[in-house]
Motif scaffolding. Sequence first.
Motif, mmCIF file in Angstrom:
data_model
loop_
_atom_site.group_PDB
_atom_site.id
_atom_site.type_symbol
_atom_site.label_atom_id
_atom_site.label_comp_id
_atom_site.label_asym_id
_atom_site.label_seq_id
_atom_site.Cartn_x
_atom_site.Cartn_y
_atom_site.Cartn_z
ATOM 1 N N GLY A 58 0.818 -1.194 0.000
ATOM 2 C CA GLY A 58 0.000 0.000 0.000
ATOM 3 C C GLY A 58 0.857 1.251 0.000
ATOM 4 N N ARG A 59 0.194 2.384 0.126
ATOM 5 C CA ARG A 59 0.910 3.658 0.016
ATOM 6 C C ARG A 59 1.862 3.883 1.183
ATOM 7 N NH1 ARG A 59 -4.627 4.860 0.966
ATOM 8 N NH2 ARG A 59 -4.987 5.784 3.013
ATOM 9 N N ASN A 60 1.550 3.346 2.378
ATOM 10 C CA ASN A 60 2.430 3.584 3.521
ATOM 11 C C ASN A 60 3.712 2.766 3.434
ATOM 12 O OD1 ASN A 60 0.952 5.476 5.441
ATOM 13 N ND2 ASN A 60 -0.639 4.001 4.926
ATOM 14 N N SER A 61 3.622 1.523 2.995
ATOM 15 C CA SER A 61 4.843 0.740 2.821
ATOM 16 C C SER A 61 5.675 1.302 1.675
ATOM 17 C CB SER A 61 4.516 -0.741 2.593
ATOM 18 O OG SER A 61 3.704 -0.919 1.458
ATOM 19 N N GLU A 62 5.019 1.828 0.643
ATOM 20 C CA GLU A 62 5.760 2.461 -0.446
ATOM 21 C C GLU A 62 6.464 3.726 0.045
ATOM 22 O OE1 GLU A 62 5.347 3.793 -5.067
ATOM 23 O OE2 GLU A 62 4.783 1.859 -4.253
ATOM 24 N N PHE A 63 5.765 4.533 0.849
ATOM 25 C CA PHE A 63 6.383 5.722 1.435
ATOM 26 C C PHE A 63 7.620 5.330 2.232
ATOM 27 C CE2 PHE A 63 7.072 8.307 5.195
ATOM 28 C CZ PHE A 63 7.062 9.607 4.708
ATOM 29 N N LEU A 64 7.501 4.314 3.070
ATOM 30 C CA LEU A 64 8.585 3.957 3.971
ATOM 31 C C LEU A 64 9.779 3.378 3.219
ATOM 32 C CD1 LEU A 64 8.714 4.324 7.018
ATOM 33 C CD2 LEU A 64 8.207 1.900 7.278
ATOM 34 N N ASP A 82 19.438 0.548 9.907
ATOM 35 C CA ASP A 82 20.044 -0.625 9.282
ATOM 36 C C ASP A 82 19.116 -1.348 8.311
ATOM 37 O OD1 ASP A 82 18.258 -1.694 11.076
ATOM 38 O OD2 ASP A 82 19.671 -3.110 11.991
ATOM 39 N N THR A 83 17.993 -0.724 7.975
ATOM 40 C CA THR A 83 17.020 -1.391 7.101
ATOM 41 C C THR A 83 17.631 -1.806 5.766
ATOM 42 O OG1 THR A 83 15.047 -0.380 8.087
ATOM 43 C CG2 THR A 83 14.896 -1.016 5.772
ATOM 44 N N LEU A 84 18.298 -0.903 5.079
ATOM 45 C CA LEU A 84 18.873 -1.235 3.778
ATOM 46 C C LEU A 84 19.983 -2.267 3.904
ATOM 47 C CD1 LEU A 84 19.069 2.183 1.859
ATOM 48 C CD2 LEU A 84 17.253 0.465 1.850
ATOM 49 N N ALA A 85 20.809 -2.170 4.951
ATOM 50 C CA ALA A 85 21.896 -3.121 5.142
ATOM 51 C C ALA A 85 21.357 -4.526 5.396
ATOM 52 C CB ALA A 85 22.793 -2.674 6.303
ATOM 53 N N ALA A 135 21.831 -7.840 2.962
ATOM 54 C CA ALA A 135 22.370 -9.106 3.474
ATOM 55 C C ALA A 135 21.474 -10.282 3.114
ATOM 56 C CB ALA A 135 22.541 -9.023 4.991
ATOM 57 N N LEU A 136 20.194 -10.008 2.927
ATOM 58 C CA LEU A 136 19.243 -11.050 2.540
ATOM 59 C C LEU A 136 19.085 -11.159 1.026
ATOM 60 C CD1 LEU A 136 16.424 -10.344 5.174
ATOM 61 C CD2 LEU A 136 18.003 -12.293 5.159
ATOM 62 N N GLY A 137 19.782 -10.316 0.295
ATOM 63 C CA GLY A 137 19.664 -10.320 -1.148
ATOM 64 C C GLY A 137 18.421 -9.631 -1.663
ATOM 65 N N VAL A 138 17.858 -8.742 -0.862
ATOM 66 C CA VAL A 138 16.645 -8.019 -1.237
ATOM 67 C C VAL A 138 17.044 -6.635 -1.750
ATOM 68 C CG1 VAL A 138 14.441 -7.090 -0.445
ATOM 69 C CG2 VAL A 138 15.270 -9.263 0.465
ATOM 70 N N ASP A 139 16.742 -6.350 -2.995
ATOM 71 C CA ASP A 139 17.119 -5.098 -3.650
ATOM 72 C C ASP A 139 16.030 -4.053 -3.405
ATOM 73 O OD1 ASP A 139 17.468 -2.982 -5.533
ATOM 74 O OD2 ASP A 139 18.605 -4.304 -6.846
ATOM 75 N N ALA A 140 16.332 -3.038 -2.580
ATOM 76 C CA ALA A 140 15.332 -2.031 -2.223
ATOM 77 C C ALA A 140 14.849 -1.270 -3.446
ATOM 78 C CB ALA A 140 15.917 -1.058 -1.194
ATOM 79 N N GLY A 162 6.489 -2.666 -1.590
ATOM 80 C CA GLY A 162 6.881 -2.324 -0.230
ATOM 81 C C GLY A 162 6.513 -3.407 0.764
ATOM 82 N N TYR A 163 5.354 -4.024 0.569
ATOM 83 C CA TYR A 163 4.936 -5.103 1.469
ATOM 84 C C TYR A 163 5.959 -6.237 1.465
ATOM 85 C CZ TYR A 163 2.037 -8.794 3.535
ATOM 86 O OH TYR A 163 1.549 -9.795 4.332
ATOM 87 N N GLY A 164 6.337 -6.687 0.267
ATOM 88 C CA GLY A 164 7.292 -7.781 0.175
ATOM 89 C C GLY A 164 8.638 -7.432 0.774
ATOM 90 N N PHE A 165 9.067 -6.181 0.587
ATOM 91 C CA PHE A 165 10.357 -5.750 1.134
ATOM 92 C C PHE A 165 10.356 -5.838 2.657
ATOM 93 C CE2 PHE A 165 13.092 -2.468 2.936
ATOM 94 C CZ PHE A 165 14.291 -2.703 2.285
ATOM 95 N N PHE A 166 9.362 -5.225 3.299
ATOM 96 C CA PHE A 166 9.355 -5.204 4.761
ATOM 97 C C PHE A 166 8.959 -6.555 5.359
ATOM 98 C CE2 PHE A 166 9.095 -0.645 3.789
ATOM 99 C CZ PHE A 166 10.161 -0.201 4.561
#
Length: 420
Positions: free
Chosen positions: A327-333, A370-373, A377-382, A391-395
Amino acid sequence: MSDLDPQSTLRRLFDAAVASAMPERLADHLPPPPIGRTVVVGAGKAAAAMARELERVWPGEWSGVVATRYGHAVATERIAVLEASHPVPDEAGGAAARRILEAVSGLTADDLVICLLSGGGSALLTLPADGVSLEDKQEVSRQLLACGAGIDEMNTVRKHLSAIKGGRLALACAPARLVTLAISDVIGDDPAVIASGPTAADPSTYADARAVVAKYGLTLPPAATALLAAEPDETPKPGDARLSHAEYRLIATPQLALRAAAAEAERLGLNVLLLGDSIEGEAREAAKVHAGIARQIAAHGSPVARPALILSGGETTVTLRGKGRGGRNSEFLLSLAIALNGLPGVYALAADTDGIDGSEDNAGALMAPDTLARAAALGVDAGARLADNDGYGFFAALGDLLITGPTHTNVNDFRAILLL
């Protein structure tokens, strides 16, 4: 301030905002009981909880029906609670709208209608105008949700394809007195926009609806296009004598919720910068602006010094480009995390106060330096996840989704950025 836990502090502030907007506030806004009947109707994500609270405090007899989102129902005694789909409408919403119109038919001037409205009512009150099908309304909704239109623009189109929105429910209640009790989830707290204004005068026109369609290059179903062109009957406008029986009362607003969070933050010793309840535009672009303010505070101690809290509300939008979840909030974050790039001492929470970010099962998410780091480390490309609107899948991959379940209120987005 070193003993403040960032995540629990952010959650505490979110909870304070939500608590300030709970349906219990409606007890302070009730009209006196009528000589005749009391009929309760309503729609929105908070409608069932509002109905339950009304039953608890209303002194007389009552009956009625309200519509709420699937999963948002609560137990009531005499007010029927019907669940329907949100944000894309379904037949259950159509059945609920018809039940509501039946409930207010045949009333007299001695009777009272109490209408309980909150965000989400636009999708939940689905009664297409003559010549327009449910499938047509569903397709219109999908296009409006995907194109990045603001809520006022979306509702301008919805009202002019509806047999109940845009003041039409108010007309159906006459000559009974009508008192609407509303929880606002829109910028400016405009009754004409909240739940597409079924009980309020509508300043927008068919021409305005066509302008929205043209602005976003939408290709509506033929029946919807034909109706907007034909202009069969306009919605009642401000000053219309047919609405003289209708009164509107706001019981909770986004600004009140932000003030409650700000007061809690000040009790914790934080310096609060309240940006207001009217932030709109693309979520990812709004995040960049918030990131710039955070960097200014971190580098220069202005416009407030650390320990600081940036608060904002409103309703951003997302133009769908990818196929991810979010949603828009996870995309914002996610956009905020990329813009801040691990700036030390900066934490954030972005969530929808109804507990549902878009159509997912989370209210929003939390971000840390440390969110991006941790993602890397998990291989997740922000960047790739943002490009895919995921955004949902990322967080979710980080375990940083904020999951509250339905809160039974809705005063729109809540964003808090904490600088320690």
